[in-house]
Design a protein around this motif. Structure first.
Motif, mmCIF file in Angstrom:
data_model
loop_
_atom_site.group_PDB
_atom_site.id
_atom_site.type_symbol
_atom_site.label_atom_id
_atom_site.label_comp_id
_atom_site.label_asym_id
_atom_site.label_seq_id
_atom_site.Cartn_x
_atom_site.Cartn_y
_atom_site.Cartn_z
ATOM 1 N N HIS A 54 -3.733 5.056 11.635
ATOM 2 C CA HIS A 54 -4.836 5.088 10.691
ATOM 3 C C HIS A 54 -5.006 3.744 10.007
ATOM 4 O O HIS A 54 -4.075 2.935 9.961
ATOM 5 C CB HIS A 54 -4.670 6.219 9.666
ATOM 6 C CG HIS A 54 -3.415 6.116 8.829
ATOM 7 N ND1 HIS A 54 -2.151 6.131 9.364
ATOM 8 C CD2 HIS A 54 -3.251 6.018 7.496
ATOM 9 C CE1 HIS A 54 -1.256 6.055 8.396
ATOM 10 N NE2 HIS A 54 -1.889 5.969 7.261
ATOM 11 N N LEU A 55 -6.213 3.534 9.499
ATOM 12 C CA LEU A 55 -6.577 2.297 8.813
ATOM 13 C C LEU A 55 -6.489 2.530 7.314
ATOM 14 O O LEU A 55 -7.079 3.479 6.787
ATOM 15 C CB LEU A 55 -7.999 1.872 9.202
ATOM 16 C CG LEU A 55 -8.632 0.735 8.386
ATOM 17 C CD1 LEU A 55 -7.864 -0.581 8.581
ATOM 18 C CD2 LEU A 55 -10.095 0.571 8.758
ATOM 19 N N ILE A 56 -5.768 1.646 6.620
ATOM 20 C CA ILE A 56 -5.623 1.725 5.167
ATOM 21 C C ILE A 56 -6.215 0.464 4.561
ATOM 22 O O ILE A 56 -5.833 -0.649 4.934
ATOM 23 C CB ILE A 56 -4.140 1.845 4.777
ATOM 24 C CG1 ILE A 56 -3.566 3.168 5.274
ATOM 25 C CG2 ILE A 56 -3.966 1.733 3.267
ATOM 26 C CD1 ILE A 56 -2.092 3.338 4.973
ATOM 27 N N VAL A 78 -2.641 -9.719 2.532
ATOM 28 C CA VAL A 78 -3.399 -8.731 3.292
ATOM 29 C C VAL A 78 -4.252 -7.860 2.374
ATOM 30 O O VAL A 78 -3.912 -7.636 1.207
ATOM 31 C CB VAL A 78 -2.467 -7.841 4.140
ATOM 32 C CG1 VAL A 78 -1.608 -8.688 5.060
ATOM 33 C CG2 VAL A 78 -1.611 -6.947 3.265
ATOM 34 N N ASN A 79 -5.366 -7.369 2.930
ATOM 35 C CA ASN A 79 -6.245 -6.437 2.227
ATOM 36 C C ASN A 79 -6.124 -5.020 2.755
ATOM 37 O O ASN A 79 -6.708 -4.090 2.190
ATOM 38 C CB ASN A 79 -7.698 -6.885 2.355
ATOM 39 C CG ASN A 79 -7.919 -8.297 1.863
ATOM 40 O OD1 ASN A 79 -8.095 -9.212 2.668
ATOM 41 N ND2 ASN A 79 -7.882 -8.498 0.553
ATOM 42 N N GLY A 80 -5.395 -4.863 3.834
ATOM 43 C CA GLY A 80 -5.220 -3.547 4.425
ATOM 44 C C GLY A 80 -4.392 -3.656 5.681
ATOM 45 O O GLY A 80 -3.992 -4.746 6.085
ATOM 46 N N LEU A 81 -4.130 -2.505 6.292
ATOM 47 C CA LEU A 81 -3.362 -2.524 7.526
ATOM 48 C C LEU A 81 -3.683 -1.311 8.367
ATOM 49 O O LEU A 81 -4.193 -0.298 7.886
ATOM 50 C CB LEU A 81 -1.859 -2.576 7.253
ATOM 51 C CG LEU A 81 -1.156 -1.270 6.854
ATOM 52 C CD1 LEU A 81 0.331 -1.345 7.202
ATOM 53 C CD2 LEU A 81 -1.334 -0.988 5.376
ATOM 54 N N VAL A 137 3.777 -6.823 10.533
ATOM 55 C CA VAL A 137 2.822 -7.923 10.345
ATOM 56 C C VAL A 137 2.603 -8.178 8.855
ATOM 57 O O VAL A 137 2.528 -9.331 8.418
ATOM 58 C CB VAL A 137 1.491 -7.610 11.055
ATOM 59 C CG1 VAL A 137 0.475 -8.716 10.802
ATOM 60 C CG2 VAL A 137 1.706 -7.427 12.547
ATOM 61 N N VAL A 138 2.506 -7.108 8.074
ATOM 62 C CA VAL A 138 2.384 -7.274 6.621
ATOM 63 C C VAL A 138 3.568 -8.067 6.091
ATOM 64 O O VAL A 138 3.422 -9.014 5.316
ATOM 65 C CB VAL A 138 2.305 -5.907 5.909
ATOM 66 C CG1 VAL A 138 2.302 -6.095 4.393
ATOM 67 C CG2 VAL A 138 1.063 -5.150 6.342
#
Length: 225
Positions: free
Chosen positions: A221-223, A173-176, A135-136
């Motif tokens: 995990h969330l980054i 994006v700000n995270g993934l 997705v990124v």
């Protein structure tokens, strides 16, 4: 199986070939195929276990594993808390590159409505969180400078070879949300572009200490950048 004939056409990478089957490929795979399975997964699982709650169009070669833990109930809870969910189409390629092997081109589509939602989220000062490295890759492709005059996200579709690295950075994006990836894989370059090398190193050291599971059916995990 089934008396089919497969003809090799050309080598696509050192490990992958292009080939032609003498009958309809999706129907044949549905009858005789088995999902790609890493050696540490002890047994075959039904194809339904590889399908995310978001998926509606077949076309992926491997499971987009970051979206696997999401359920309809979880998505409903997220939406009731004001978290928007925007769809994109991803046909995940063979997403298990070996060390130092770049990812292959993948097919994607970022619809116009999703591009507008991402832009509205960014303009509102809120965060765009991608579910998975693929997705990124798709969103960053849709936000490449040559794609739009103002540098914003626009609707896009096709094949992307875009590689997110610390030198290229991220613009959308700000995270993934992602799994844990092989050392020296290109996925880690993408994660470093979002978090920086120090945080990523400390996070993976913690994952090793706690015995988290890698790859498909592993821990997620969330980054945040």
């Amino acid at each position: 199986p089934g008396g089919a004939t497969l003809r090799l056409l050309e080598r696509h990478t050192p490990r992958l070939w292009r080939a032609a089957l003498d009958r309809d490929v999706p129907a044949y795979l549905h009858r005789y195929g088995v999902p790609i399975r890493y050696s540490y997964v002890g047994r075959d699982w039904p194809l339904s276990h590889y399908q995310t709650v978001f998926g509606v169009r077949p076309g992926s070669a491997e499971m987009p594993s970051a979206g696997r833990p999401f359920t309809a109930e979880l998505v409903t809870r997220l939406v009731t808390h004001g978290i928007g969910v925007a769809p994109i189409t991803l046909h995940t390629g063979v997403a298990s590159p070996e060390r130092d092997e770049p990812p292959y081109p993948e097919r994607f589509e970022v619809p116009e409505a999703t591009a507008r939602q991402v832009e509205f989220t960014r303009a509102s000062g809120r965060r765009v969180i991608a579910v998975g490295t693929t997705v990124v890759r798709a969103l960053e492709t849709a936000g490449l400078p040559e794609g739009s005059a103002d540098g914003g996200v626009r609707a896009a579709r096709g094949w992307t070879s875009h590689l997110v690295t610390p030198s290229s950075g991220v613009r959308v994006v700000n995270g993934l949300i992602t799994g844990l990836h092989e050392p020296r894989s290109s996925h880690l370059l993408m994660l470093s572009a979002i978090t920086g090398e120090d945080l990523l190193t400390r996070s993976y050291a913690e994952a090793l200490r706690e015995g988290y599971l890698w790859h498909e059916f592993g821990d997620i995990h969330l980054i945040l950048g």
